[in-house]
Design a protein around this motif. Structure first.
Motif, PDB file in Angstrom:
ATOM      1  N   ARG A  97      -4.039   3.902   9.624  1.00  0.00           N
ATOM      2  CA  ARG A  97      -2.852   3.224   9.100  1.00  0.00           C
ATOM      3  C   ARG A  97      -3.081   1.723   8.934  1.00  0.00           C
ATOM      4  O   ARG A  97      -2.287   1.046   8.293  1.00  0.00           O
ATOM      5  CB  ARG A  97      -1.655   3.455  10.033  1.00  0.00           C
ATOM      6  CG  ARG A  97      -1.139   4.893  10.058  1.00  0.00           C
ATOM      7  CD  ARG A  97      -0.526   5.271   8.711  1.00  0.00           C
ATOM      8  NE  ARG A  97       0.185   6.545   8.764  1.00  0.00           N
ATOM      9  CZ  ARG A  97      -0.343   7.714   8.463  1.00  0.00           C
ATOM     10  NH1 ARG A  97      -1.612   7.778   8.107  1.00  0.00           N
ATOM     11  NH2 ARG A  97       0.370   8.823   8.529  1.00  0.00           N
ATOM     12  N   ILE A  98      -4.174   1.214   9.524  1.00  0.00           N
ATOM     13  CA  ILE A  98      -4.462  -0.218   9.459  1.00  0.00           C
ATOM     14  C   ILE A  98      -5.771  -0.492   8.724  1.00  0.00           C
ATOM     15  O   ILE A  98      -5.824  -1.334   7.824  1.00  0.00           O
ATOM     16  CB  ILE A  98      -4.546  -0.816  10.882  1.00  0.00           C
ATOM     17  CG1 ILE A  98      -3.281  -0.492  11.685  1.00  0.00           C
ATOM     18  CG2 ILE A  98      -4.765  -2.335  10.808  1.00  0.00           C
ATOM     19  CD1 ILE A  98      -3.367  -0.873  13.158  1.00  0.00           C
ATOM     20  N   ALA A  99      -6.823   0.208   9.126  1.00  0.00           N
ATOM     21  CA  ALA A  99      -8.156  -0.036   8.573  1.00  0.00           C
ATOM     22  C   ALA A  99      -8.284   0.500   7.147  1.00  0.00           C
ATOM     23  O   ALA A  99      -7.492   1.337   6.701  1.00  0.00           O
ATOM     24  CB  ALA A  99      -9.207   0.604   9.476  1.00  0.00           C
ATOM     25  N   GLY A 100      -9.316   0.037   6.470  1.00  0.00           N
ATOM     26  CA  GLY A 100      -9.580   0.555   5.127  1.00  0.00           C
ATOM     27  C   GLY A 100     -10.262   1.908   5.159  1.00  0.00           C
ATOM     28  O   GLY A 100      -9.950   2.803   4.371  1.00  0.00           O
ATOM     29  N   ARG A 101     -11.212   2.074   6.088  1.00  0.00           N
ATOM     30  CA  ARG A 101     -11.948   3.328   6.203  1.00  0.00           C
ATOM     31  C   ARG A 101     -12.330   3.535   7.657  1.00  0.00           C
ATOM     32  O   ARG A 101     -12.782   2.610   8.318  1.00  0.00           O
ATOM     33  CB  ARG A 101     -13.203   3.272   5.326  1.00  0.00           C
ATOM     34  CG  ARG A 101     -14.142   4.468   5.435  1.00  0.00           C
ATOM     35  CD  ARG A 101     -13.538   5.754   4.932  1.00  0.00           C
ATOM     36  NE  ARG A 101     -13.151   5.721   3.528  1.00  0.00           N
ATOM     37  CZ  ARG A 101     -12.675   6.783   2.866  1.00  0.00           C
ATOM     38  NH1 ARG A 101     -12.534   7.945   3.487  1.00  0.00           N
ATOM     39  NH2 ARG A 101     -12.322   6.670   1.607  1.00  0.00           N
ATOM     40  N   VAL A 102     -12.136   4.763   8.143  1.00  0.00           N
ATOM     41  CA  VAL A 102     -12.485   5.125   9.514  1.00  0.00           C
ATOM     42  C   VAL A 102     -13.558   6.206   9.468  1.00  0.00           C
ATOM     43  O   VAL A 102     -13.387   7.239   8.810  1.00  0.00           O
ATOM     44  CB  VAL A 102     -11.257   5.640  10.297  1.00  0.00           C
ATOM     45  CG1 VAL A 102     -11.666   6.057  11.715  1.00  0.00           C
ATOM     46  CG2 VAL A 102     -10.163   4.584  10.335  1.00  0.00           C
ATOM     47  N   TYR A 103     -14.653   5.965  10.162  1.00  0.00           N
ATOM     48  CA  TYR A 103     -15.719   6.950  10.319  1.00  0.00           C
ATOM     49  C   TYR A 103     -15.666   7.439  11.758  1.00  0.00           C
ATOM     50  O   TYR A 103     -15.863   6.661  12.697  1.00  0.00           O
ATOM     51  CB  TYR A 103     -17.077   6.331  10.001  1.00  0.00           C
ATOM     52  CG  TYR A 103     -17.216   5.955   8.548  1.00  0.00           C
ATOM     53  CD1 TYR A 103     -17.737   6.861   7.623  1.00  0.00           C
ATOM     54  CD2 TYR A 103     -16.791   4.716   8.094  1.00  0.00           C
ATOM     55  CE1 TYR A 103     -17.843   6.522   6.280  1.00  0.00           C
ATOM     56  CE2 TYR A 103     -16.890   4.368   6.756  1.00  0.00           C
ATOM     57  CZ  TYR A 103     -17.418   5.284   5.855  1.00  0.00           C
ATOM     58  OH  TYR A 103     -17.508   4.950   4.525  1.00  0.00           O
TER      59      TYR A 103
END
Length: 217
Positions: A97-103
């Motif tokens: 909900r905050i970051a651009g991309r989560v790995y």
């Protein structure tokens, strides 16, 4: 149950009142339906401030700890984040909900599949999930603006430090099998690392080549 009301009460009583102030974090915690990430039989307990079992001897972290760890990353929005220990998928959903991309990496295939299904259900299309030994990070996707580790490590794996970009932050519980200290490590532009002790905590062990072994050594 009215889960929206329960979620707002969770944020006000268990998170905001205990010192978490970042509006991005508070808003993310308000948005993510935590009851979908727990066993259906435990849905009425989803917004209590305590961990819950998710199977495979793993747990979903208490909401306060999720909020504290997310705030410790000091996100501004749009970052590239590595999460070690997908588990239920809840922490990844908050980060998304905050970051651009989560790995997000997970060693247990059954948990990864379930998390992927729920993340798809709530529209978290900016989360990539991979089944692998998370103690080695995700080298192909480095560098990361932030790394968050949701299991307790005996020491800080070098792989995480190497995969942080300049100015990046690593949030990780470090200590014994029974108790840990939540650490934040910030990487300077010159490649130096600053360590901060945030609070005492207790997580399931980080299992893998750079962590604990399955026999507890």
């Amino acid at each position: 149950m009215d889960f929206a009301i329960s979620r707002r009460r969770m944020v006000e009583q268990h998170i905001k009142s205990r010192g978490v102030k970042d509006p991005l974090v508070l808003d993310a915690m308000l948005q993510v339906p935590r009851h979908l990430f727990v066993e259906q039989a435990l849905a009425d307990q989803a917004y209590g401030d305590y961990p819950l079992p998710i199977g495979q001897r793993q747990t979903i972290s208490q909401p306060y700890m999720v909020a504290v760890m997310t705030e410790a990353l000091q996100l501004k929005g749009g970052e590239k984040i590595l999460e070690v220990g997908t588990g239920s998928g809840y922490q990844a959903a908050v980060l998304a909900r905050i970051a651009g991309r989560v790995y997000s990496v997970e060693r247990i295939p059954e948990l990864a599949r379930r998390a992927r299904r729920i993340l798809d259900q709530i529209g978290c299309t900016n989360v990539n999930v991979k089944v692998t030994d998370g103690t080695f990070g995700w080298e192909e996707q480095q560098p990361f603006d932030g790394i968050i580790v949701t299991a307790g490590a005996p020491s800080i794996p070098r792989s995480y430090l190497d995969q942080l970009g300049p100015g990046g932050r690593l949030v990780i519980p470090v200590g014994s099998l029974g108790s840990q200290v939540l650490m934040r490590v910030t990487k300077s532009g010159e490649g130096r690392f600053e360590e901060e002790r945030l609070l005492d905590c207790r997580f399931v062990p980080l299992i893998g080549g750079n962590g604990w072994q399955n026999d507890g050594t």
